[in-house]
Every structure is written in C-alpha cells, then in structure tokens.
Design a protein around this motif. Structure first.
Motif, PDB file in Angstrom:
ATOM      1  N   PRO A  85     -13.573 -17.665  32.172  1.00  0.00           N
ATOM      2  CA  PRO A  85     -14.653 -17.051  31.387  1.00  0.00           C
ATOM      3  C   PRO A  85     -15.718 -16.341  32.216  1.00  0.00           C
ATOM      4  CG  PRO A  85     -15.189 -19.333  31.793  1.00  0.00           C
ATOM      5  CD  PRO A  85     -13.879 -19.070  32.514  1.00  0.00           C
ATOM      6  N   ASN A  86     -15.461 -16.078  33.516  1.00  0.00           N
ATOM      7  CA  ASN A  86     -16.517 -15.536  34.381  1.00  0.00           C
ATOM      8  C   ASN A  86     -16.595 -14.009  34.297  1.00  0.00           C
ATOM      9  OD1 ASN A  86     -13.990 -15.546  35.716  1.00  0.00           O
ATOM     10  ND2 ASN A  86     -14.958 -15.445  37.731  1.00  0.00           N
ATOM     11  N   LEU A  87     -16.881 -13.547  33.086  1.00  0.00           N
ATOM     12  CA  LEU A  87     -17.160 -12.140  32.869  1.00  0.00           C
ATOM     13  C   LEU A  87     -18.651 -11.877  33.121  1.00  0.00           C
ATOM     14  CD1 LEU A  87     -15.253 -11.553  29.491  1.00  0.00           C
ATOM     15  CD2 LEU A  87     -14.345 -11.519  31.824  1.00  0.00           C
ATOM     16  N   VAL A  88     -19.041 -10.644  32.954  1.00  0.00           N
ATOM     17  CA  VAL A  88     -20.463 -10.281  32.995  1.00  0.00           C
ATOM     18  C   VAL A  88     -20.809  -9.599  31.680  1.00  0.00           C
ATOM     19  CG1 VAL A  88     -22.257  -8.986  34.191  1.00  0.00           C
ATOM     20  CG2 VAL A  88     -20.387  -9.983  35.505  1.00  0.00           C
ATOM     21  N   PRO A  89     -21.556 -10.265  30.771  1.00  0.00           N
ATOM     22  CA  PRO A  89     -22.057 -11.633  30.883  1.00  0.00           C
ATOM     23  C   PRO A  89     -20.940 -12.656  30.668  1.00  0.00           C
ATOM     24  CG  PRO A  89     -22.567 -10.769  28.719  1.00  0.00           C
ATOM     25  CD  PRO A  89     -21.967  -9.623  29.495  1.00  0.00           C
ATOM     26  N   PRO A  90     -21.151 -13.903  31.117  1.00  0.00           N
ATOM     27  CA  PRO A  90     -20.097 -14.914  30.996  1.00  0.00           C
ATOM     28  C   PRO A  90     -19.858 -15.327  29.544  1.00  0.00           C
ATOM     29  CG  PRO A  90     -22.111 -15.896  31.832  1.00  0.00           C
ATOM     30  CD  PRO A  90     -22.336 -14.416  31.815  1.00  0.00           C
ATOM     31  N   VAL A  91     -18.677 -15.884  29.311  1.00  0.00           N
ATOM     32  CA  VAL A  91     -18.277 -16.355  27.980  1.00  0.00           C
ATOM     33  C   VAL A  91     -18.832 -17.764  27.807  1.00  0.00           C
ATOM     34  CG1 VAL A  91     -16.343 -16.850  26.452  1.00  0.00           C
ATOM     35  CG2 VAL A  91     -16.207 -14.934  28.073  1.00  0.00           C
ATOM     36  N   THR A  92     -19.960 -17.881  27.131  1.00  0.00           N
ATOM     37  CA  THR A  92     -20.680 -19.149  27.093  1.00  0.00           C
ATOM     38  C   THR A  92     -20.690 -19.832  25.732  1.00  0.00           C
ATOM     39  OG1 THR A  92     -22.728 -17.925  26.703  1.00  0.00           O
ATOM     40  CG2 THR A  92     -22.213 -18.509  28.996  1.00  0.00           C
ATOM     41  N   THR A  93     -20.192 -19.180  24.684  1.00  0.00           N
ATOM     42  CA  THR A  93     -20.212 -19.778  23.350  1.00  0.00           C
ATOM     43  C   THR A  93     -18.841 -19.637  22.699  1.00  0.00           C
ATOM     44  OG1 THR A  93     -20.840 -17.768  22.152  1.00  0.00           O
ATOM     45  CG2 THR A  93     -22.627 -19.098  23.102  1.00  0.00           C
ATOM     46  N   GLY A  94     -18.626 -20.454  21.676  1.00  0.00           N
ATOM     47  CA  GLY A  94     -17.382 -20.359  20.940  1.00  0.00           C
ATOM     48  C   GLY A  94     -17.173 -18.986  20.336  1.00  0.00           C
ATOM     49  N   ALA A  95     -18.227 -18.374  19.811  1.00  0.00           N
ATOM     50  CA  ALA A  95     -18.102 -17.045  19.214  1.00  0.00           C
ATOM     51  C   ALA A  95     -17.702 -16.009  20.261  1.00  0.00           C
ATOM     52  CB  ALA A  95     -19.422 -16.649  18.560  1.00  0.00           C
ATOM     53  N   MET A  96     -18.260 -16.102  21.463  1.00  0.00           N
ATOM     54  CA  MET A  96     -17.897 -15.176  22.532  1.00  0.00           C
ATOM     55  C   MET A  96     -16.443 -15.379  22.951  1.00  0.00           C
ATOM     56  SD  MET A  96     -21.372 -15.312  24.844  1.00  0.00           S
ATOM     57  CE  MET A  96     -20.878 -13.997  25.970  1.00  0.00           C
ATOM     58  N   ALA A  97     -15.995 -16.639  22.993  1.00  0.00           N
ATOM     59  CA  ALA A  97     -14.605 -16.916  23.358  1.00  0.00           C
ATOM     60  C   ALA A  97     -13.645 -16.345  22.328  1.00  0.00           C
ATOM     61  CB  ALA A  97     -14.393 -18.422  23.508  1.00  0.00           C
TER      62      ALA A  97
END
Length: 337
Positions: free
Chosen positions: A39-51
């Motif tokens: 998940p180390n994108l910019v910005p990182p994937v930090t929530t279930g919705a982003m995932a």
C-alpha cells in the motif's frame, strides 16, 4: 526432472504502484494466482475505502485477483481496519518503520501510538506484515534487520502472542532462526536467494541489484536458500517485486527495488533445482502462503520446463521503462503460458 507441474503460485508481497506504472507492470505480474499488494503509494493506502478503490484500478490494469493491504500509520483507525478485514476488502495490514524504504515517510515512528490498532488486530485475527528493519542512522545498514529482531519484533511478539505476523523479505540467517523459533511466517525474495552483496558491489555498483533490505553476505544467502527449500511451512513466496523507472534506478542516488515479477517463478525454480529440492517448490510457492493467510490454495496448475537459458529483455514497457533484475547467471526454467 525437466518438467514440473504445481498448483498455481501466489505472490505474498508485490508492488504494483499506480497510474502509468501500474498499467505497465500489472499485466507482467499476472502469472500468479493472487498477490498481496503493498500500500505504499503517494498518498499511502490508509483506509478501507482507499483499498477498495485501488483494487478496482489494479483489476482494470490487468491483474484479476489482488489481495489488498492497509498502510499502518500512527493515526490508523482500529475500527476501520477490523471492518475492512471482516468484509474482505483487505487481507492484511503493512507496517513500515518510517524511512525504511520507498514511500515509507508516513510509517511508524512512535510504536506506542499503534498499540490500539495492534490490539484490535490481534483480537480479530488481522494479519500484520512487517518491513523488518530499524531506521536509526547510527545502525549499519547491513545490521538493521538483526537489530529489528532484537529491539522491535521480540517485544511485539511478547506483548501480542496471538498476533498473526509475517516478517517480509527476510535477508539473514538470524531472521531464519527467529522465524522458526517463534512460529511466525516469512517471505523470501528472488534476489535474496540468487545474489549477495558481492554481486551488487564487487565489480562496480549494480543498481538493479539494490533493494531494501539490502543484499547481505553469502552465508546469509545460503541460509535463506536452505530455509526456502527445507519444506518448513513458515517460509513462502513473496517477490517484493518493486518497479521503478529506469532513470530512477540508474541514478546517482538510485531507487531501492528489484523488478522480478515477470520471471520470478522461473527464477525460484532455478534456485530449487540448484538445491536439489524441486519437489519442495510447490509447498513454498503454492501452499504455505495460503495456509498462513487461511485461504485455500489455487485449484489450477502451472507447468515449468527446463531448457535453454531464459532471455531477459533489456527493459519492459516504454513510458515508463522498467529494467528486470538479472542475477547474472542462467535461469533455465520456463513457465508454460
């Protein structure tokens, strides 16, 4: 044995990036059944919705069965983690010590601040994947994994004995022993099985061998080869295939990561062949990982054949161009399409 048929492997540590790079590398990584996507994108994937949104971009780019992870920060919401795992959005959570590797600036600095989310993960059976290095600039880069085992991982294990842990891309004999002694899971990469620090440094600096954790001494490489081919269920396939544009690798300060996904399975087969352990490849590549993550192995199979040395392309893609990791000695195994 010149032909080997095994259950289709999964990749339990894969970087696919985003945007143009995702569109370039996703189809090249699709030989595996499933992949645990970092998940180390910019910005990182930090929530279930982003995932969930990232998963749809991955599928659209040509990788059908991604397994998603969340990037653990000091602000991560425990309830969101538990919910995303329970509904199948994520398979695990990834912990990067801040500054340890590519796009890790948002990682963990104060481990006390992640106690609530780790408590929730232990209670609800959410796996934790760890980049196992300290980032103290006073610690030699070749010792950072060993120091992590002593100062970070041992206390974490003592405080959370029920936490499901994967120590990713292990690089040392010390990590092999720790994994076996403590009953956790561990992934091992192509480059750490096929190369050591002499290959990276002894005849000029080879930037396409540079990754983090960095390649170690030959004795550590040999310990990893023994672990991978031993049949021990703690160890399983995770390429840590990490694409960077050619210009970022071939630079004065080059990016860390080896791009191995298109030829990784053939390279693993070469290692197992050299170690006289082809009969153990299916366990390492196809069975131990699903068991660790409490999933069924893939039902379909792949066939590998020994032949003439594999011809690696000079690069993949056009914009961006990505150079594959070349171990510098022949890979004689091929995967049937």
């Amino acid at each position: 044995m010149d032909t080997l048929t095994i259950r289709r492997p999964d990749d339990w540590h894969l970087h696919l990036r985003d945007g143009a790079m995702l569109r370039t590398v996703a189809p090249l990584s699709a030989g595996f059944g499933r992949a645990l996507v970092m998940p180390n994108l910019v910005p990182p994937v930090t929530t279930g919705a982003m995932a969930a949104a990232y998963r749809e971009r991955i599928r659209a780019a040509g990788f059908a069965r991604p397994l998603m992870t969340l990037y653990l920060t000091e602000e991560t919401d425990p309830a969101d983690v538990v919910r995303a795992h329970a509904d199948g959005t994520i398979a695990a959570v990834k912990l990067y010590p801040a500054g340890a590797t590519t796009n890790s600036a948002s990682g963990v600095r104060d481990w006390d601040r992640i106690r609530p989310v780790v408590d929730a993960m232990e209670e609800h059976g959410v796996p934790l994947c760890l980049h196992g290095e300290v980032t103290d600039p006073e610690v030699d880069i070749f010792d950072r994994e060993l120091r992590f085992l002593d100062t970070r991982l041992a206390p974490l294990r003592d405080m959370h004995p029920g936490l499901r842990i994967t120590l990713e891309h292990i690089t040392t004999a010390d990590a092999v022993s720790w994994v076996l002694d403590h009953g956790v899971g561990a992934t091992i990469t192509v480059q750490h099985l096929m190369a050591d620090r002499n290959d990276m440094l002894a005849v000029g600096l080879r930037p396409h061998h540079y990754c983090l954790p960095v390649l170690k001494r030959r004795r550590h490489r040999d310990a990893l080869r023994h672990a991978a081919t031993s049949g021990a269920k703690n160890f399983f396939l995770g390429t840590d295939s990490a694409p960077h544009p050619q210009h970022a690798k071939e630079a004065a300060c080059c990016a860390a990561g080896c791009f191995t996904a298109p030829h990784a399975l053939a390279a693993y087969a070469q290692v197992f062949d050299e170690e006289g352990a082809l009969g153990k490849l299916e366990g390492f590549a196809s069975l131990h990982g699903p068991a660790h993550y409490r999933l069924e192995p893939n039902a379909d199979t792949v066939t590998l054949r020994r032949g003439e040395p594999l011809e690696l392309p000079a690069h993949h893609g056009g914009d961006p161009r990505v150079v594959p990791f070349d171990p510098g000695h022949p890979i004689r195994w091929h995967v049937d399409a």
